[in-house]
Design an enzyme around this catalytic site. Structure first.
Site, PDB file in Angstrom:
ATOM      1  CB  CYS A 125     -29.715  21.971 124.083  1.00  0.00           C
ATOM      2  SG  CYS A 125     -31.499  22.139 123.963  1.00  0.00           S
ATOM      3  CB  CYS A 126     -28.383  17.420 121.592  1.00  0.00           C
ATOM      4  SG  CYS A 126     -29.051  18.104 120.055  1.00  0.00           S
ATOM      5  CB  CYS A 234     -28.915  14.924 118.215  1.00  0.00           C
ATOM      6  SG  CYS A 234     -29.557  13.394 117.553  1.00  0.00           S
TER       7      CYS A 234
HETATM    8  S1  SF4 Z   1     -32.089  19.849 118.308  1.00  0.00           S
HETATM    9 FE1  SF4 Z   1     -30.918  19.567 120.191  1.00  0.00          FE
HETATM   10  S2  SF4 Z   1     -30.130  21.642 120.605  1.00  0.00           S
HETATM   11 FE2  SF4 Z   1     -31.846  21.916 119.229  1.00  0.00          FE
HETATM   12  S3  SF4 Z   1     -33.610  22.287 120.584  1.00  0.00           S
HETATM   13 FE3  SF4 Z   1     -33.556  20.091 120.041  1.00  0.00          FE
HETATM   14  S4  SF4 Z   1     -32.498  19.148 121.734  1.00  0.00           S
HETATM   15 FE4  SF4 Z   1     -32.034  21.336 121.825  1.00  0.00          FE
END
Ligand code: SF4
Length: 257
Positions: A125-126, A234
């Site tokens: 996701c990151c 991240c």
């Molecule tokens: S911190 Fe990273 S894992 Fe969490 S929602 Fe934001 S982008 Fe996604």
């Protein structure tokens, strides 16, 4: 001091770092910022998620240059308080924040990778929402300015004021790398700098809504980031070593006003 030549290739950038890295460790944050603006012109930008440290840099930069570049990775999962702060920054400092987004909307991400990817695979996701957009943005630049501090995480403990970012292939400038949290807050109060309202609600470090909670008494300052996961970064500031063949020999330190 003679202005330095704007680097146009990675080798130029690495030489630039080698020339000033040692001496820059004694420079003030304002001196580091001045050097970066003078050296890279429009090819350098401040990267910020608008934490307390970022606000210090933005305020300092506004006192040195009226049209400095500032960009932010907008994951589209930020707190309302953060978006509100972004509006206040644009008004107070008369600048336009360059907002950088993932190529996937939150809805497309859900369709492709499933619901709530941050709970099943926060690294992916990151990568999708932060690292890839950052890589794209940094591709436009010769240098970026960050507000990391050495005592924030173990990954950041070896950071220099000016260094070569091998991961993204450009110069990385960290003007307040040796500051403490106390110094950051003293600057904010002394200079009446705006800050995220969540800091007054036990959120010392603020990221996406899904991955940030308030810290409890006695917890580490970053304990509220990715709670439940063994993750403190991240991926934006993780250092990748240079291949031996591309190491640049340090040359005589020179620079500064
Ligand atoms: S911190 Fe990273 S894992 Fe969490 S929602 Fe934001 S982008 Fe996604």
């Amino acid at each position: 001091m003679k202005d330095l030549i704007q680097p146009s290739t990675p080798v130029d950038g690495q030489l630039q770092v080698a020339q000033v890295q040692a001496v820059a460790e004694a420079w003030s944050p304002q001196h580091v910022l001045s050097w970066a603006f003078r050296t890279f012109g429009k090819q350098v930008a401040i990267s910020s998620a608008f934490g307390a440290e970022g606000m210090v840099l933005i305020d300092m930069a506004s006192r040195i240059s009226k049209d400095f570049r500032l960009f932010s990775i907008d994951t589209e999962f930020l707190f309302a308080e953060t978006y509100n702060l972004m509006d206040r920054i644009e008004q107070k400092y008369g600048i336009t924040i360059e907002r950088v987004y993932s190529t996937l909307s939150p809805e497309e991400q859900q369709r492709v990778h499933g619901e709530a990817l941050w709970t099943s695979n926060p690294d992916l996701c990151c990568n999708l929402r932060k690292v890839e957009p950052l890589r794209r943005k940094l591709g436009e630049l010769s240098a970026w300015i960050t507000s990391i501090r050495r005592d924030q995480t173990s990954v950041r403990s070896g950071a220099k004021r000016i260094e070569w970012d091998a991961k993204f292939g450009l110069v990385k400038v960290n003007p307040i790398v040796d500051w403490t949290s106390k110094q950051v807050w003293r600057y904010i109060h002394d200079h009446d700098v705006p800050y995220n309202a969540l800091h007054d609600q036990d959120y010392p470090s603020i990221g996406c809504t899904h991955c940030t909670r308030a810290v409890r008494p006695g917890e580490d300052q970053r304990a509220g980031r990715w709670p439940g996961f063994n993750k403190t970064e991240c991926g934006l500031h993780i250092i990748e070593p240079l291949p031996a063949s591309s190491q640049v020999q340090a040359v005589t330190a020179e620079g500064g006003d």
